[in-house]
Design an enzyme around this catalytic site. Sequence first.
Site, PDB file in Angstrom:
ATOM      1  CB  CYS A 125      -0.945   0.002   1.198  1.00  0.00           C
ATOM      2  SG  CYS A 125      -0.119  -0.070   2.806  1.00  0.00           S
ATOM      3  CG  HIS A 147      15.969   0.322  -0.726  1.00  0.00           C
ATOM      4  ND1 HIS A 147      15.531   1.537  -0.242  1.00  0.00           N
ATOM      5  CD2 HIS A 147      14.881  -0.261  -1.299  1.00  0.00           C
ATOM      6  CE1 HIS A 147      14.246   1.688  -0.525  1.00  0.00           C
ATOM      7  NE2 HIS A 147      13.832   0.604  -1.169  1.00  0.00           N
TER       8      HIS A 147
END
Length: 366
Positions: A70, A111
Site C-alpha cells: 500500500c 535498501h
Amino acid sequence: MTLACPTARAFLAQPQVLSPAPLDFAVVGLNHQTAPVEVRERAAVRAGEEQALLEHLSRHAQEVMLLSTCNRTEVYLAGIGGDPVSAFEGAWGHALDGHLYVHRGEAAVMHLYRVAAGLDSLVIGETQIQGQVKRAWQAAREEHLSGTLLNKIAQGALAAGKRVRHETGLSDKVVSVSSAAVELAQAALGDLTRRTALILGAGETAELTLTHLRAAGVQDVIVVNRTAERARQLAERLGGRACAAEYLHEVLPEADVVIASSAAPHYVLGGDGVRAALAARPERPMFLIDISVPRILNPDIGAVPGAFLYNLDDLTAIVSRNLQSRRAALPHAEAIIREAASDLMRWHLTREAQLGRRRELALASD
C-alpha cells in the site's frame, strides 16, 4: 623479460579480469516518502497484472522481483541490461520522474534489507512487510526470474528482518497501518465501544483492521466484500456481520466508521452514496479512511457535510508520534542491517574471485 605469448599479452592487456565485477543489482521504485498517494496509485499493481509486469521487466534484466504494498512499488533487478528507470516507467506507462529512487550495488542490498526489517515503512518496525517481501520473492521464483544472485539477496533480507525483530524489540507493541487507522478513528470520534464499523475488503489488511477494531472495543463490525463467502469467513473468524458488495449502500447508514482496505479497479463508494447514507442518520457524522492503493473511496466524499475522509498520507502524524517510543532501537537495527549487507558483499567478492580465477586458468590454458 618480455612475454611473447599472444595469450599472455592479451591477458596483461585486460587486467580487469582479475578485478571483481561490481554487484549487478539495482532497485527502482517509489514509496510514501517520495510520492503522495495520488502518484503511488498510478504505479500500483492491480490484481492479475503481476505476470504481465514481470514479463515486461524481464526484458531488461535476467532476474526480477516486484514488490508492491500500500505504500510502495519497487522493482529489484539483477543481470541488468539497460536503464532501470526506463524499465520501470515502461512497465506502468507513466513518466514518474521526480518520484522514483534508484539504488545500485550494495546500496540496493541495504535498501531491500531495511525494507524487509520494516525500517523503511510508514510504520517503522511493522511486521507485515516481511511476509510481503517473501511472497514477492516466491512469485519471482515461480516465474523463473530469481537466480543465484536474487535468491541470495532475498534470503539475506528475510534473515536480516527476522534478526532485527528478534534482537532489537523494535516491533514490540508495533503500530501497523491498520491500528493507526483505528487510532485515527478514535481521535475523530472518541470512544468506539458503541460505534458500528464497516470494513471494505476481506484480505490480510482487512483482517488486521478488524482485530484492532475489536481491541478498541468495537462490538458491531460489518465486513463488505465483492466475494460474499470471503466476507462471511472473516466475519465468522473474528466476529462480525458479512455483507456482499451489492448491498453496501443498504448497510452504509449504520456505519460510524468506514475503513477501506481492498483492491478494486475503480472507486466503490462516492460522495452521492455517503450523502444518502448520512441523510438516513441525521446529525451523526461518518468517519472514513481509505488505506487502499489505488484508493477505492472517491475523494469527492471529503466535500460531503458530516463526512470526514482520510487516506494513508493522513496517518503520518500518528506514526511519527508512535515512533518516539522505538527510536532507541533504531541504531541497533541499522547496525544489524549493515552487518548483513557486509556479509552479502563478502559473498559476492568471494564468488567473483572464484570466477576470476576460473577465467584466468581458462586464458592460461589457451
